[in-house]
Design an enzyme around this catalytic site. Structure first.
Site, short mmCIF file in Angstrom:
data_model
loop_
_atom_site.label_atom_id
_atom_site.label_comp_id
_atom_site.label_asym_id
_atom_site.label_seq_id
_atom_site.Cartn_x
_atom_site.Cartn_y
_atom_site.Cartn_z
N PHE A 146 -0.26 9.83 -3.79
CA PHE A 146 0.10 10.94 -2.91
C PHE A 146 1.54 10.76 -2.47
O PHE A 146 1.90 9.71 -1.95
CB PHE A 146 -0.81 11.02 -1.68
CG PHE A 146 -0.48 12.20 -0.81
CD1 PHE A 146 -0.90 13.47 -1.16
CD2 PHE A 146 0.30 12.05 0.34
CE1 PHE A 146 -0.56 14.58 -0.37
CE2 PHE A 146 0.64 13.15 1.12
CZ PHE A 146 0.20 14.41 0.76
N ASP A 230 7.03 4.28 -2.69
CA ASP A 230 6.73 5.19 -1.59
C ASP A 230 6.00 4.39 -0.52
O ASP A 230 4.82 4.06 -0.67
CB ASP A 230 5.87 6.36 -2.10
CG ASP A 230 5.54 7.35 -0.99
OD1 ASP A 230 5.69 6.99 0.20
OD2 ASP A 230 5.12 8.47 -1.32
N LYS A 259 6.17 8.35 8.11
CA LYS A 259 5.08 8.28 9.11
C LYS A 259 5.38 7.50 10.40
O LYS A 259 5.61 8.10 11.43
CB LYS A 259 3.81 7.78 8.43
CG LYS A 259 3.23 8.86 7.48
CD LYS A 259 1.83 8.54 7.05
CE LYS A 259 1.13 9.75 6.46
NZ LYS A 259 1.42 9.99 5.04
C1 LIG Z 1 1.84 11.06 4.18
C2 LIG Z 1 2.49 10.65 2.91
C3 LIG Z 1 3.53 11.38 2.32
C4 LIG Z 1 3.95 12.73 2.84
O1 LIG Z 1 4.53 12.67 4.08
P1 LIG Z 1 4.84 14.05 4.88
O2 LIG Z 1 5.58 13.57 6.08
O3 LIG Z 1 3.54 14.68 5.16
O4 LIG Z 1 5.69 14.87 3.99
C5 LIG Z 1 4.15 10.88 1.20
N1 LIG Z 1 3.77 9.71 0.67
C6 LIG Z 1 2.77 8.97 1.19
C7 LIG Z 1 2.41 7.67 0.55
C8 LIG Z 1 2.10 9.41 2.32
O5 LIG Z 1 1.09 8.70 2.81
#
Ligand SMILES: *Cc1c(COP(=O)(O)O)cnc(C)c1O
Length: 396
Positions: A146, A230, A259
Protein backbone atom coordinates in the site's frame (compact mmCIF):
# COMPACT_ATOMS: atom_id res chain seq x y z
CA UNK A 1 -7.41 9.22 33.18
CA UNK A 2 -9.33 6.02 33.75
CA UNK A 3 -6.36 3.67 33.35
CA UNK A 4 -7.65 1.52 36.17
CA UNK A 5 -11.34 1.84 35.35
CA UNK A 6 -12.55 -1.31 33.63
CA UNK A 7 -15.79 -0.77 31.82
CA UNK A 8 -16.59 -4.27 30.67
CA UNK A 9 -20.31 -3.60 30.63
CA UNK A 10 -20.29 -3.12 26.88
CA UNK A 11 -20.96 0.37 25.59
CA UNK A 12 -24.20 0.76 23.71
CA UNK A 13 -23.22 2.62 20.55
CA UNK A 14 -26.27 3.62 18.52
CA UNK A 15 -25.81 3.95 14.77
CA UNK A 16 -24.60 7.34 13.61
CA UNK A 17 -25.91 8.16 10.14
CA UNK A 18 -23.36 9.40 7.59
CA UNK A 19 -23.39 13.18 7.30
CA UNK A 20 -25.37 14.23 4.20
CA UNK A 21 -22.73 16.75 3.17
CA UNK A 22 -19.78 14.37 3.29
CA UNK A 23 -18.72 12.14 0.42
CA UNK A 24 -19.48 8.59 1.56
CA UNK A 25 -16.04 7.13 0.91
CA UNK A 26 -15.40 5.83 4.45
CA UNK A 27 -16.94 3.07 6.50
CA UNK A 28 -17.01 4.74 9.91
CA UNK A 29 -17.60 3.22 13.32
CA UNK A 30 -20.43 4.67 15.40
CA UNK A 31 -18.27 6.92 17.55
CA UNK A 32 -17.50 10.62 17.55
CA UNK A 33 -14.39 11.35 19.62
CA UNK A 34 -14.13 14.80 21.13
CA UNK A 35 -11.00 14.73 23.31
CA UNK A 36 -8.05 12.66 24.36
CA UNK A 37 -5.23 12.43 26.87
CA UNK A 38 -2.23 10.15 26.52
CA UNK A 39 -3.42 6.76 25.23
CA UNK A 40 -7.07 7.54 25.95
CA UNK A 41 -9.89 8.95 23.85
CA UNK A 42 -13.27 10.27 25.01
CA UNK A 43 -16.41 10.34 22.88
CA UNK A 44 -19.24 12.88 22.79
CA UNK A 45 -21.19 10.91 25.42
CA UNK A 46 -18.25 10.98 27.87
CA UNK A 47 -17.25 7.34 27.31
CA UNK A 48 -13.52 6.52 27.51
CA UNK A 49 -11.60 4.30 25.13
CA UNK A 50 -8.06 3.02 25.21
CA UNK A 51 -6.53 3.89 21.86
CA UNK A 52 -4.68 0.95 20.33
CA UNK A 53 -4.75 2.33 16.79
CA UNK A 54 -3.39 5.91 17.08
CA UNK A 55 -5.40 7.21 14.14
CA UNK A 56 -3.72 4.50 12.02
CA UNK A 57 -0.19 4.84 13.40
CA UNK A 58 -0.32 8.63 13.44
CA UNK A 59 -0.62 9.76 17.08
CA UNK A 60 2.79 8.43 18.12
CA UNK A 61 2.86 10.70 21.19
CA UNK A 62 -0.76 9.96 22.03
CA UNK A 63 -3.33 12.69 22.58
CA UNK A 64 -2.79 16.04 24.23
CA UNK A 65 0.96 15.50 24.60
CA UNK A 66 2.05 18.55 26.62
CA UNK A 67 5.17 19.47 24.63
CA UNK A 68 3.59 18.79 21.26
CA UNK A 69 0.50 20.79 22.18
CA UNK A 70 2.60 23.67 23.50
CA UNK A 71 4.84 23.74 20.42
CA UNK A 72 1.84 23.75 18.07
CA UNK A 73 0.08 26.47 20.05
CA UNK A 74 3.22 28.61 20.21
CA UNK A 75 3.92 28.18 16.50
CA UNK A 76 0.29 28.91 15.61
CA UNK A 77 0.50 32.13 17.57
CA UNK A 78 3.77 33.08 15.88
CA UNK A 79 3.39 32.04 12.25
CA UNK A 80 1.49 29.26 10.45
CA UNK A 81 2.64 29.47 6.88
CA UNK A 82 4.74 31.58 4.54
CA UNK A 83 5.17 29.24 1.49
CA UNK A 84 8.38 27.83 0.11
CA UNK A 85 9.13 31.10 -1.66
CA UNK A 86 10.98 31.88 1.58
CA UNK A 87 13.26 30.10 4.00
CA UNK A 88 11.32 28.25 6.71
CA UNK A 89 13.17 27.83 10.01
CA UNK A 90 11.20 24.91 11.48
CA UNK A 91 11.56 23.08 8.13
CA UNK A 92 15.35 23.40 8.34
CA UNK A 93 15.35 22.18 11.92
CA UNK A 94 13.19 19.16 11.09
CA UNK A 95 15.28 18.28 8.02
CA UNK A 96 18.40 18.33 10.22
CA UNK A 97 16.76 15.97 12.72
CA UNK A 98 15.53 13.62 9.98
CA UNK A 99 18.94 13.42 8.33
CA UNK A 100 20.79 13.05 11.65
CA UNK A 101 18.87 9.83 12.31
CA UNK A 102 18.89 8.34 8.81
CA UNK A 103 20.92 7.55 5.68
CA UNK A 104 19.66 10.74 4.03
CA UNK A 105 21.16 14.15 3.35
CA UNK A 106 18.19 15.79 1.63
CA UNK A 107 14.50 16.11 2.49
CA UNK A 108 11.48 17.16 0.43
CA UNK A 109 8.38 17.97 2.47
CA UNK A 110 4.80 17.31 1.39
CA UNK A 111 1.61 16.76 3.36
CA UNK A 112 0.85 13.06 3.19
CA UNK A 113 2.20 9.60 2.57
CA UNK A 114 0.94 9.53 -0.99
CA UNK A 115 2.75 12.79 -1.73
CA UNK A 116 5.97 11.47 -0.22
CA UNK A 117 5.72 8.47 -2.54
CA UNK A 118 4.92 10.69 -5.51
CA UNK A 119 8.14 12.59 -4.82
CA UNK A 120 10.10 9.32 -4.67
CA UNK A 121 8.47 8.16 -7.90
CA UNK A 122 9.49 11.42 -9.57
CA UNK A 123 13.09 10.92 -8.40
CA UNK A 124 12.95 7.42 -9.90
CA UNK A 125 11.64 8.81 -13.20
CA UNK A 126 14.34 11.50 -13.32
CA UNK A 127 16.94 8.85 -12.53
CA UNK A 128 15.76 6.74 -15.47
CA UNK A 129 15.29 9.61 -17.89
CA UNK A 130 18.02 12.13 -17.10
CA UNK A 131 20.81 10.06 -15.59
CA UNK A 132 20.27 7.01 -17.81
CA UNK A 133 19.01 8.64 -21.00
CA UNK A 134 15.55 7.06 -20.81
CA UNK A 135 16.96 3.52 -20.76
CA UNK A 136 15.46 2.86 -17.35
CA UNK A 137 11.69 2.83 -17.51
CA UNK A 138 10.57 -0.09 -15.39
CA UNK A 139 9.26 0.29 -11.84
CA UNK A 140 8.78 -2.70 -9.55
CA UNK A 141 6.64 -2.90 -6.42
CA UNK A 142 5.26 -5.70 -4.25
CA UNK A 143 1.98 -7.52 -4.24
CA UNK A 144 -0.05 -6.64 -1.16
CA UNK A 145 1.67 -3.27 -0.85
CA UNK A 146 0.00 0.00 0.00
CA UNK A 147 1.51 3.31 -1.09
CA UNK A 148 -1.44 5.70 -1.17
CA UNK A 149 -4.41 6.81 -3.25
CA UNK A 150 -3.14 9.41 -5.72
CA UNK A 151 -2.78 8.01 -9.22
CA UNK A 152 1.00 7.64 -8.95
CA UNK A 153 0.96 6.10 -5.47
CA UNK A 154 -2.04 3.97 -6.44
CA UNK A 155 -0.13 2.60 -9.42
CA UNK A 156 2.54 1.36 -6.95
CA UNK A 157 -0.07 -0.22 -4.69
CA UNK A 158 -0.19 -3.98 -5.25
CA UNK A 159 -3.86 -4.47 -4.50
CA UNK A 160 -6.10 -4.97 -7.57
CA UNK A 161 -9.17 -4.02 -5.52
CA UNK A 162 -7.82 -0.46 -5.04
CA UNK A 163 -7.09 -0.19 -8.78
CA UNK A 164 -10.66 -1.03 -9.76
CA UNK A 165 -12.17 1.61 -12.03
CA UNK A 166 -9.02 3.74 -12.28
CA UNK A 167 -7.34 2.26 -15.34
CA UNK A 168 -5.23 3.17 -17.18
CA UNK A 169 -2.60 3.60 -14.47
CA UNK A 170 1.13 4.18 -15.01
CA UNK A 171 2.66 0.73 -15.54
CA UNK A 172 4.21 -0.98 -12.49
CA UNK A 173 5.35 -4.58 -12.27
CA UNK A 174 4.35 -6.46 -9.12
CA UNK A 175 6.36 -9.23 -7.49
CA UNK A 176 5.40 -11.39 -4.48
CA UNK A 177 6.48 -9.65 -1.26
CA UNK A 178 9.35 -11.20 0.66
CA UNK A 179 10.34 -13.46 -2.25
CA UNK A 180 13.95 -12.65 -3.17
CA UNK A 181 13.98 -15.19 -6.00
CA UNK A 182 10.97 -13.53 -7.65
CA UNK A 183 12.60 -10.12 -7.33
CA UNK A 184 15.84 -11.49 -8.80
CA UNK A 185 13.92 -12.90 -11.77
CA UNK A 186 12.07 -9.62 -12.34
CA UNK A 187 15.16 -7.37 -12.17
CA UNK A 188 16.99 -6.05 -15.20
CA UNK A 189 19.08 -3.06 -16.24
CA UNK A 190 15.93 -1.29 -17.45
CA UNK A 191 14.58 -1.10 -13.89
CA UNK A 192 14.66 2.46 -12.57
CA UNK A 193 13.27 1.81 -9.12
CA UNK A 194 11.99 -0.78 -6.67
CA UNK A 195 9.41 0.27 -4.07
CA UNK A 196 9.07 -1.77 -0.90
CA UNK A 197 7.65 -1.38 2.58
CA UNK A 198 10.28 -2.75 4.99
CA UNK A 199 7.27 -4.34 6.72
CA UNK A 200 3.89 -4.31 5.01
CA UNK A 201 1.31 -2.51 7.14
CA UNK A 202 -2.00 -2.31 5.27
CA UNK A 203 -1.25 -5.62 3.54
CA UNK A 204 -1.66 -7.44 6.86
CA UNK A 205 1.37 -6.61 9.07
CA UNK A 206 3.72 -8.79 7.03
CA UNK A 207 7.34 -9.02 8.23
CA UNK A 208 9.56 -10.07 5.32
CA UNK A 209 12.03 -12.96 5.76
CA UNK A 210 15.41 -12.03 7.27
CA UNK A 211 17.79 -10.97 4.52
CA UNK A 212 15.09 -9.93 2.05
CA UNK A 213 15.79 -6.21 2.24
CA UNK A 214 19.53 -6.84 1.94
CA UNK A 215 18.92 -8.94 -1.18
CA UNK A 216 16.74 -6.18 -2.64
CA UNK A 217 19.56 -3.73 -1.92
CA UNK A 218 22.13 -5.96 -3.65
CA UNK A 219 19.86 -6.42 -6.69
CA UNK A 220 19.27 -2.68 -6.99
CA UNK A 221 23.03 -2.06 -6.76
CA UNK A 222 23.76 -4.68 -9.42
CA UNK A 223 21.21 -3.19 -11.83
CA UNK A 224 21.72 0.44 -10.79
CA UNK A 225 18.08 0.76 -9.78
CA UNK A 226 16.93 2.97 -6.93
CA UNK A 227 15.62 1.26 -3.83
CA UNK A 228 12.73 3.18 -2.30
CA UNK A 229 11.46 2.25 1.14
CA UNK A 230 7.96 3.36 2.03
CA UNK A 231 8.19 3.96 5.79
CA UNK A 232 5.02 6.03 5.96
CA UNK A 233 3.55 3.60 8.49
CA UNK A 234 6.54 1.76 9.94
CA UNK A 235 8.95 4.69 10.17
CA UNK A 236 9.17 7.39 12.83
CA UNK A 237 9.71 4.99 15.72
CA UNK A 238 6.74 2.70 15.19
CA UNK A 239 8.78 -0.53 15.16
CA UNK A 240 11.21 0.48 17.91
CA UNK A 241 13.88 1.82 15.55
CA UNK A 242 13.64 5.32 14.17
CA UNK A 243 13.14 3.66 10.75
CA UNK A 244 12.09 0.05 10.29
CA UNK A 245 14.79 -0.77 7.72
CA UNK A 246 17.40 -0.06 10.38
CA UNK A 247 16.53 -3.45 11.90
CA UNK A 248 18.08 -4.95 8.75
CA UNK A 249 21.06 -2.61 8.48
CA UNK A 250 20.06 -1.81 4.90
CA UNK A 251 19.78 1.73 3.56
CA UNK A 252 17.51 2.79 0.70
CA UNK A 253 18.07 5.55 -1.85
CA UNK A 254 14.73 7.18 -1.12
CA UNK A 255 12.44 6.88 1.89
CA UNK A 256 8.89 8.12 2.36
CA UNK A 257 7.56 9.23 5.72
CA UNK A 258 4.25 10.68 6.87
CA UNK A 259 1.77 9.24 9.38
CA UNK A 260 3.50 9.74 12.76
CA UNK A 261 5.89 12.47 11.67
CA UNK A 262 3.65 15.34 12.75
CA UNK A 263 2.11 13.48 15.68
CA UNK A 264 -1.31 14.17 14.11
CA UNK A 265 -0.54 17.33 12.15
CA UNK A 266 -0.52 16.45 8.42
CA UNK A 267 3.01 16.22 7.02
CA UNK A 268 4.89 13.97 4.63
CA UNK A 269 8.55 13.77 3.76
CA UNK A 270 10.71 12.15 1.12
CA UNK A 271 14.28 11.60 2.28
CA UNK A 272 17.11 10.90 -0.13
CA UNK A 273 20.83 11.24 -0.76
CA UNK A 274 22.61 14.46 -1.76
CA UNK A 275 23.19 13.07 -5.27
CA UNK A 276 19.57 12.13 -5.89
CA UNK A 277 18.19 15.17 -4.13
CA UNK A 278 20.04 17.26 -6.72
CA UNK A 279 17.68 15.90 -9.38
CA UNK A 280 14.99 18.18 -7.95
CA UNK A 281 15.65 21.72 -9.08
CA UNK A 282 13.53 24.87 -8.86
CA UNK A 283 10.45 24.05 -10.90
CA UNK A 284 10.91 20.24 -10.89
CA UNK A 285 8.66 19.56 -7.95
CA UNK A 286 6.88 21.60 -5.28
CA UNK A 287 4.14 21.73 -2.68
CA UNK A 288 2.35 24.83 -1.41
CA UNK A 289 1.80 23.56 2.11
CA UNK A 290 4.77 21.18 2.17
CA UNK A 291 6.89 21.69 5.26
CA UNK A 292 5.09 24.73 6.57
CA UNK A 293 5.90 26.31 9.92
CA UNK A 294 3.11 24.60 11.85
CA UNK A 295 3.62 21.08 10.55
CA UNK A 296 7.39 21.22 10.97
CA UNK A 297 7.18 22.66 14.49
CA UNK A 298 5.11 19.56 15.36
CA UNK A 299 7.57 17.28 13.56
CA UNK A 300 10.49 18.71 15.51
CA UNK A 301 8.85 17.77 18.83
CA UNK A 302 8.01 14.28 17.57
CA UNK A 303 11.56 13.65 16.37
CA UNK A 304 13.18 15.02 19.53
CA UNK A 305 10.89 12.93 21.73
CA UNK A 306 11.59 9.73 19.79
CA UNK A 307 15.34 10.41 19.76
CA UNK A 308 15.50 10.90 23.54
CA UNK A 309 17.59 8.19 25.23
CA UNK A 310 15.56 5.09 26.05
CA UNK A 311 12.39 6.09 24.21
CA UNK A 312 12.65 3.54 21.40
CA UNK A 313 13.82 0.80 23.82
CA UNK A 314 10.55 1.36 25.61
CA UNK A 315 8.66 0.84 22.31
CA UNK A 316 10.45 -2.49 21.83
CA UNK A 317 9.64 -3.59 25.40
CA UNK A 318 5.95 -2.63 25.11
CA UNK A 319 5.78 -4.41 21.75
CA UNK A 320 7.14 -7.62 23.28
CA UNK A 321 4.66 -7.33 26.15
CA UNK A 322 1.83 -6.83 23.66
CA UNK A 323 2.82 -9.77 21.45
CA UNK A 324 3.20 -12.09 24.45
CA UNK A 325 -0.25 -11.14 25.73
CA UNK A 326 -1.86 -11.53 22.31
CA UNK A 327 -0.44 -15.03 21.94
CA UNK A 328 -2.31 -15.98 25.14
CA UNK A 329 -5.59 -14.44 23.95
CA UNK A 330 -5.31 -15.96 20.46
CA UNK A 331 -3.65 -19.36 20.88
CA UNK A 332 -2.75 -20.94 17.56
CA UNK A 333 -3.17 -17.67 15.64
CA UNK A 334 -0.22 -15.93 13.97
CA UNK A 335 0.82 -12.90 16.02
CA UNK A 336 3.42 -10.84 14.18
CA UNK A 337 4.92 -7.41 13.77
CA UNK A 338 7.66 -5.27 15.21
CA UNK A 339 7.65 -2.84 18.08
CA UNK A 340 4.19 -1.36 18.44
CA UNK A 341 2.85 -2.40 15.05
CA UNK A 342 1.35 -5.81 15.70
CA UNK A 343 -1.07 -7.97 13.74
CA UNK A 344 -3.06 -11.05 14.66
CA UNK A 345 -4.14 -13.19 11.72
CA UNK A 346 -7.64 -14.24 12.75
CA UNK A 347 -8.20 -16.34 9.60
CA UNK A 348 -11.52 -14.48 9.30
CA UNK A 349 -12.69 -10.92 8.73
CA UNK A 350 -11.58 -8.80 11.71
CA UNK A 351 -14.49 -6.34 11.44
CA UNK A 352 -16.80 -7.96 14.05
CA UNK A 353 -14.00 -8.17 16.66
CA UNK A 354 -13.01 -4.56 15.95
CA UNK A 355 -16.62 -3.49 16.64
CA UNK A 356 -16.91 -5.62 19.80
CA UNK A 357 -13.62 -4.14 21.07
CA UNK A 358 -14.97 -0.64 20.52
CA UNK A 359 -17.90 -1.53 22.77
CA UNK A 360 -15.36 -2.62 25.39
CA UNK A 361 -13.76 0.80 25.21
CA UNK A 362 -10.86 -0.28 23.02
CA UNK A 363 -9.95 1.14 19.62
CA UNK A 364 -8.27 -1.38 17.32
CA UNK A 365 -8.10 -1.73 13.54
CA UNK A 366 -7.75 -4.19 10.74
CA UNK A 367 -5.24 -4.81 7.96
CA UNK A 368 -5.50 -6.97 4.89
CA UNK A 369 -8.60 -9.16 4.90
CA UNK A 370 -8.11 -11.25 8.05
CA UNK A 371 -5.72 -9.35 10.31
CA UNK A 372 -6.45 -7.47 13.51
CA UNK A 373 -4.07 -4.50 13.65
CA UNK A 374 -2.78 -2.89 16.83
CA UNK A 375 -0.76 0.32 16.70
CA UNK A 376 -1.09 2.03 20.10
CA UNK A 377 0.61 5.36 20.81
CA UNK A 378 4.35 4.89 21.34
CA UNK A 379 3.98 6.45 24.80
CA UNK A 380 1.65 3.68 26.02
CA UNK A 381 2.58 2.38 29.48
CA UNK A 382 3.03 -1.23 30.62
CA UNK A 383 -0.15 -0.94 32.71
CA UNK A 384 -2.07 0.33 29.69
CA UNK A 385 -0.84 -2.61 27.59
CA UNK A 386 -2.28 -4.89 30.30
CA UNK A 387 -5.53 -2.93 30.15
CA UNK A 388 -5.54 -3.20 26.35
CA UNK A 389 -5.13 -6.99 26.59
CA UNK A 390 -7.88 -7.26 29.23
CA UNK A 391 -10.32 -5.30 27.09
CA UNK A 392 -9.43 -7.26 23.97
CA UNK A 393 -9.87 -10.56 25.82
CA UNK A 394 -13.30 -9.34 26.95
CA UNK A 395 -14.20 -8.55 23.33
CA UNK A 396 -12.93 -11.88 21.95
C1 LIG B 1 -0.95 5.23 5.01
C2 LIG B 1 0.10 4.84 4.02
C3 LIG B 1 0.32 5.58 2.85
C4 LIG B 1 -0.58 6.70 2.42
O1 LIG B 1 -0.52 7.79 3.25
P1 LIG B 1 -1.59 9.00 3.06
O2 LIG B 1 -1.11 10.01 4.04
O3 LIG B 1 -2.92 8.44 3.35
O4 LIG B 1 -1.45 9.46 1.66
C5 LIG B 1 1.37 5.22 2.04
N1 LIG B 1 2.17 4.19 2.35
C6 LIG B 1 1.99 3.45 3.46
C7 LIG B 1 2.92 2.33 3.75
C8 LIG B 1 0.95 3.75 4.33
O5 LIG B 1 0.75 2.99 5.41
Amino acid sequence: MPATMRTFAAYDLPTIAPHPHLVQNYRRSDVRFVSGTGSWLRDDAGRDYLDALSGIAVNALGHGHPELTAAIAAQAGRLLHTSNLFHVGPQEELAELLCAHSFAQRVFFGNSGAEANEAALKIVRLWGNQVHGGRKTRVIAAQGSFHGRTIGALSLTGNPHYHEGFAPLPPVQFVPYGDAAALTAAMGDDVAGVFLEPLQGEGGVIVPPAGYLAQARALCDRHRALLCFDEVQVGTGRTGKMYCHQWDGVAPDCMSLAKALGGGVPIGAMLTTAELGALFKPGTHASTFGGNHLACAAGVVVMKTLAAPGFLDQVVARGEQLQAGLKKIFPGKAVRGRGLLVGVDLNEAPGPLVQRALRQGLVVGSAGTTVLRLAPPLIITAAEIDELLARLAAAE
